[in-house]
Design an enzyme around this catalytic site. Structure first.
Site, PDB file in Angstrom:
ATOM      1  N   THR A 168       0.836  -1.292   0.048  1.00 52.22           N
ATOM      2  CA  THR A 168       0.020  -0.075   0.169  1.00 52.22           C
ATOM      3  C   THR A 168       0.879   1.279   0.127  1.00 52.22           C
ATOM      4  OG1 THR A 168      -0.145   0.425   2.217  1.00 52.22           O
ATOM      5  CG2 THR A 168      -1.594  -1.123   1.460  1.00 52.22           C
ATOM      6  N   ASP A 169       0.370   2.142  -0.346  1.00 53.64           N
ATOM      7  CA  ASP A 169       0.911   3.586  -0.032  1.00 53.64           C
ATOM      8  C   ASP A 169       0.932   3.986   1.430  1.00 53.64           C
ATOM      9  OD1 ASP A 169       2.468   5.718  -0.565  1.00 53.64           O
ATOM     10  OD2 ASP A 169       1.418   6.625  -2.351  1.00 53.64           O
ATOM     11  N   TRP A 170       1.544   4.794   1.796  1.00 51.28           N
ATOM     12  CA  TRP A 170       1.668   5.305   3.206  1.00 51.28           C
ATOM     13  C   TRP A 170       0.252   5.497   3.784  1.00 51.28           C
ATOM     14  CZ3 TRP A 170       5.115   5.230   7.097  1.00 51.28           C
ATOM     15  CH2 TRP A 170       4.760   5.778   8.164  1.00 51.28           C
ATOM     16  N   THR A 171      -0.275   4.433   4.775  1.00 54.93           N
ATOM     17  CA  THR A 171      -1.461   4.485   5.619  1.00 54.93           C
ATOM     18  C   THR A 171      -2.649   4.465   4.598  1.00 54.93           C
ATOM     19  OG1 THR A 171      -1.807   6.935   5.762  1.00 54.93           O
ATOM     20  CG2 THR A 171      -0.289   5.785   7.504  1.00 54.93           C
ATOM     21  N   SER A 172      -2.672   4.124   3.474  1.00 58.29           N
ATOM     22  CA  SER A 172      -3.630   4.025   2.491  1.00 58.29           C
ATOM     23  C   SER A 172      -4.634   3.121   2.761  1.00 58.29           C
ATOM     24  CB  SER A 172      -3.279   4.078   0.863  1.00 58.29           C
ATOM     25  OG  SER A 172      -2.785   2.700   0.722  1.00 58.29           O
TER      26      SER A 172
END
Length: 752
Positions: free
Chosen positions: A279-283
């Site tokens: 995932t992207d950061w905290t997505s």
């Protein structure tokens, strides 16, 4: 003939042997993955799916590694700390699974290359590959084995700050440059200690964020997604890119991190991707804010069920997956598939055999790295204007005034997404001009403005006075590195602060004025271009930008960069790109603009075409545009055939002549238009390009191979096909200028 057959048989045997060896290696890895997976508890599996940034507490991170609660750490750049954590993971944990160390190494680690948009301007994939290789060598010396690049989002709106990280507006250019970066980062073999895993991001459609506002929604129908936004990712997958990253945006209401259509149906099933998805950061947990999930537990469920393997930053997997498996909402088979992909990557990287940092620390800022960074910065610079041959500076320039806030901005010329580059190593234009050319020309410096956003105008009079003392003026303007990149969307793309006033005042001196723009995105500089005698556009050029630009200004090297994005006249034109559809009322160039409309005009249509009354239709400078210190002539366009069948290859060639007085490099570009389709097709699409260097008067034939299969698109029935019919092909210097010829693709069924 017998000798030739023997050579052919030997080559065939070598190829088959290499393929067999590669297959054997893969089989061994798969066997090791399954063996290890069979020994893991559910908790250990979930631990591998957890990626966190450095906590700063080494003991805490060591404990996590020892207990099998972490698969990857972000942002650890101390080799000793890396080794300490790896020792806990490999020697002290139950199963000895190494931790994967990751970092955003976007356009260099210590030696910083031009931002990706600038690298795309080189139209030189070999040079881009070499830059990524250097970044990998330097980063791996600190134990980093995974980067989150290339970003290959097709980006057509300069308001979006992350256009700086992209390779521009064109799918083909993004694909070619993205593959080059993948090859550079990953090297000849992922298990080399100097290789780092690449990550194709952001999957998918993030570059089309509505209104150019970061993190915003996108509304891309499937056909447009497949024809424009997915091809660079498919190319990266086929090139062996080790990992993919989901994007922040929701498309048509479905966040990418929870989108099984793109993660499973397309990435896994259609493209057969066997790498790892992060995932992207905290997505993951941001799907709650999207309104797609009610809480962290549901977010974890939807992400894993959609096909995500590893979660970056938000830790909802390690919090909730065990319970979700017990409740039957996530199958352990889904967990196993995710962990297979993670373990496979770690085996391919050779982390089990070589978990510790062994590479040479002296590679950082190596002389050959700096030389390559200078070459990239030089090739990325785009000459937009050069009235009366003002550039390069010649013997008539005895005193040169260096003006502007970007002339000596060592931090800002590095550009966005630079975590590890150090401004103390940056060579600025002012420093380079003094050191390289200060003995032959007197360099006088007055910044005029302290920084790009500086609104104070009292320094402009000093700059003007300095300019009056000089034979020529070079003004370095643009934007600070902070003004482009993630979360750096802008609604106004004019030069910031009092830079417009500075250029206008310098133009009034009557001195030859060269404007050098150093920026992270296309800016709206129509007035400044008009006021300047020459214009160089340099997307933030990195560590060696100063020497590269100095050599161009004095003609030691010749500019050859081309625009990877259309340069708008004004922000209201955005998004603007060359490969638009024709529309039913396309502009013809005869439209009446606002300044020519008489007072109290009646209800007339002014031509009834698709244009702006205040901006016309086209950009300030088109995609692919870029001048040289010499001139090039195109002639004798030739097609190998004007009638082709599917499965055949068209050869297109053109004679290119250096018709000027200096050596120069031209980027010959090939565009194609499908005249009639089952759905409307773009007016032009880039299908190839070639960098060619010629001496004055030298002529060469430049040829392109165009497989007819490259004309395929997703049609009205959502099938990827080559539709028979008429096509136009162009070979030329940019997307607006070139020689053209028509050809036809025959429907063989219709001929029977």
């Amino acid at each position: 003939m017998k000798y030739s057959s023997l050579i052919l048989n030997c080559l065939t045997a070598v190829i088959l042997s290499a393929c067999s060896l590669q297959s054997q290696k893969q089989d061994i890895i798969e066997s090791r993955v399954e063996e290890l997976l069979g020994q893991m508890t559910l908790q250990e599996k979930i631990g591998q799916m957890n990626q966190l940034t450095s906590t700063g507490n080494v003991d805490e991170m060591v404990t996590m590694a020892k207990e099998g609660k972490i698969g990857s750490f972000l942002n650890i750049t101390d080799a000793k700390v890396v080794d300490r954590i790896q020792k806990a993971a490999v020697e002290e944990s139950r199963l000895g699974i190494p931790v994967l160390m990751a970092r955003d190494v976007i356009h260099g680690y210590k030696t910083i290359f031009p931002i990706p948009l600038g690298q795309a301007a080189t139209f030189n994939p070999q040079l881009v590959e070499e830059g990524a290789r250097i970044a990998a060598i330097e980063a791996s010396s600190d134990g980093i084995r995974w980067t989150f690049a290339p970003m290959i989002d097709v980006s057509r709106d300069a308001r979006w700050g992350r256009i700086a990280e992209s390779c521009g507006e064109d799918p083909y250019l993004n694909a070619v440059m993205g593959v080059a970066m993948v090859k550079g980062f990953q090297g000849d073999s992922l298990n080399s200690p100097t290789s780092i895993a690449a990550c194709a991001k952001h999957f998918a459609g993030y570059g089309a964020s509505e209104a150019g506002r970061d993190y915003n929604s996108t509304f891309i129908p499937e056909r447009l997604l497949r024809n424009v936004y997915l091809p660079p990712f498919e190319a990266a997958a086929k090139a062996g890119c080790a990992t993919f990253m989901t994007s922040f945006n929701d498309n048509d209401g479905v966040p990418s991190t929870g989108n099984s259509f793109i993660l499973k149906d397309i990435l896994r099933n259609e493209w057969k991707f066997d790498g790892m998805v992060v995932t992207d950061w905290t997505s993951t947990t941001e799907m709650i804010a999207h309104g797609f999930c009610k809480d962290r537990k549901e977010a974890a469920m939807k992400a894993v069920n959609a096909g995500v393997d590893m979660e970056m930053g938000s830790a909802s997997f390690i919090e909730h997956l065990e319970a979700l498996v017990e409740e039957g909402k996530v199958s352990e088979a889904s967990i196993d598939n995710a962990v297979r992909n993670i373990l496979r990557l770690k085996f391919r990287l050779g982390l089990f055999e070589h978990p510790y940092v062994t590479t040479d620390q002296s590679v950082k800022y190596a002389p050959e790295h700096l030389a390559k960074a200078k070459e990239a910065a030089g090739q990325s610079a785009i000459l937009l204007k050069n009235t009366d041959g003002v550039l390069p500076f010649g013997k008539n320039v005895h005193t040169l005034a260096v003006i502007g806030p970007m002339a000596d901005a060592p931090h800002d010329q590095l550009g966005t997404w630079v975590f590890d580059g150090e401004k103390s190593h940056t060579q600025t234009p002012l420093t380079a001009l003094r050191e390289m050319y200060g003995k032959q020309v007197q360099i006088i410096y007055e910044p005029g403005l302290a920084y790009s956003r500086d609104k104070r105008t009292e320094g402009i009079s000093k700059a003007v006075a300095t300019a009056r003392r000089a034979d020529a003026v070079v003004a370095f303007v643009g934007e600070e590195s902070f003004l482009s990149g993630e979360a750096r969307s802008l609604a106004d793309l004019d030069l910031r602060g009092a830079q417009k006033q500075l250029i206008a005042a310098l133009a009034q001196t009557g001195k030859p004025l060269v404007m050098v723009v150093m920026a992270g995105r296309p800016l709206t500089i129509a007035d400044e271009v008009k006021a300047s005698n020459a214009v160089l556009y340099s997307f933030h050029p990195g560590t060696m930008g100063g020497p590269a630009l100095a050599d161009i200004l004095f003609g030691k090297t010749v500019p050859g960069g081309k625009l990877p994005v259309s340069l708008p006249k004004m922000v209201g034109q955005l998004p603007i790109y060359y490969a638009h559809n024709h529309t039913g009322r396309a502009p013809n160039g005869n439209e009446t603009l606002i300044d020519d409309i008489p007072l109290e005009v009646g209800q007339v249509t002014l031509g009834s075409t698709s244009f702006y009354m205040d901006a016309g239709f086209g950009p300030l400078f088109p995609f692919g545009y870029g001048l040289s210190y010499t001139t090039f002539k195109y002639s004798n366009l030739h097609l190998s055939s004007h009638t082709l069948r599917q499965g055949e290859t068209l050869t297109a060639s053109v004679e290119l002549t250096n018709s000027g007085q200096r050596e120069g490099t031209e980027v010959v570009q090939m565009y194609v238009r499908d005249k009639v389709g089952s759905v409307t097709r773009p007016v032009k699409e880039l299908k190839g390009f070639r960098r060619v260097t010629l001496q004055p008067g030298e002529r060469t034939t430049v040829s392109f191979q165009l497989p007819i299969s490259d004309l395929a698109f997703w049609n009205i029935d959502m099938k990827r096909v080559v539709e028979p019919g008429e096509f136009t092909l162009w070979l030329g210097t940019n997307s607006d200028e070139g020689l053209s010829a028509d050809f036809e693709v025959i429907d063989e069924k219709a001929r029977r």
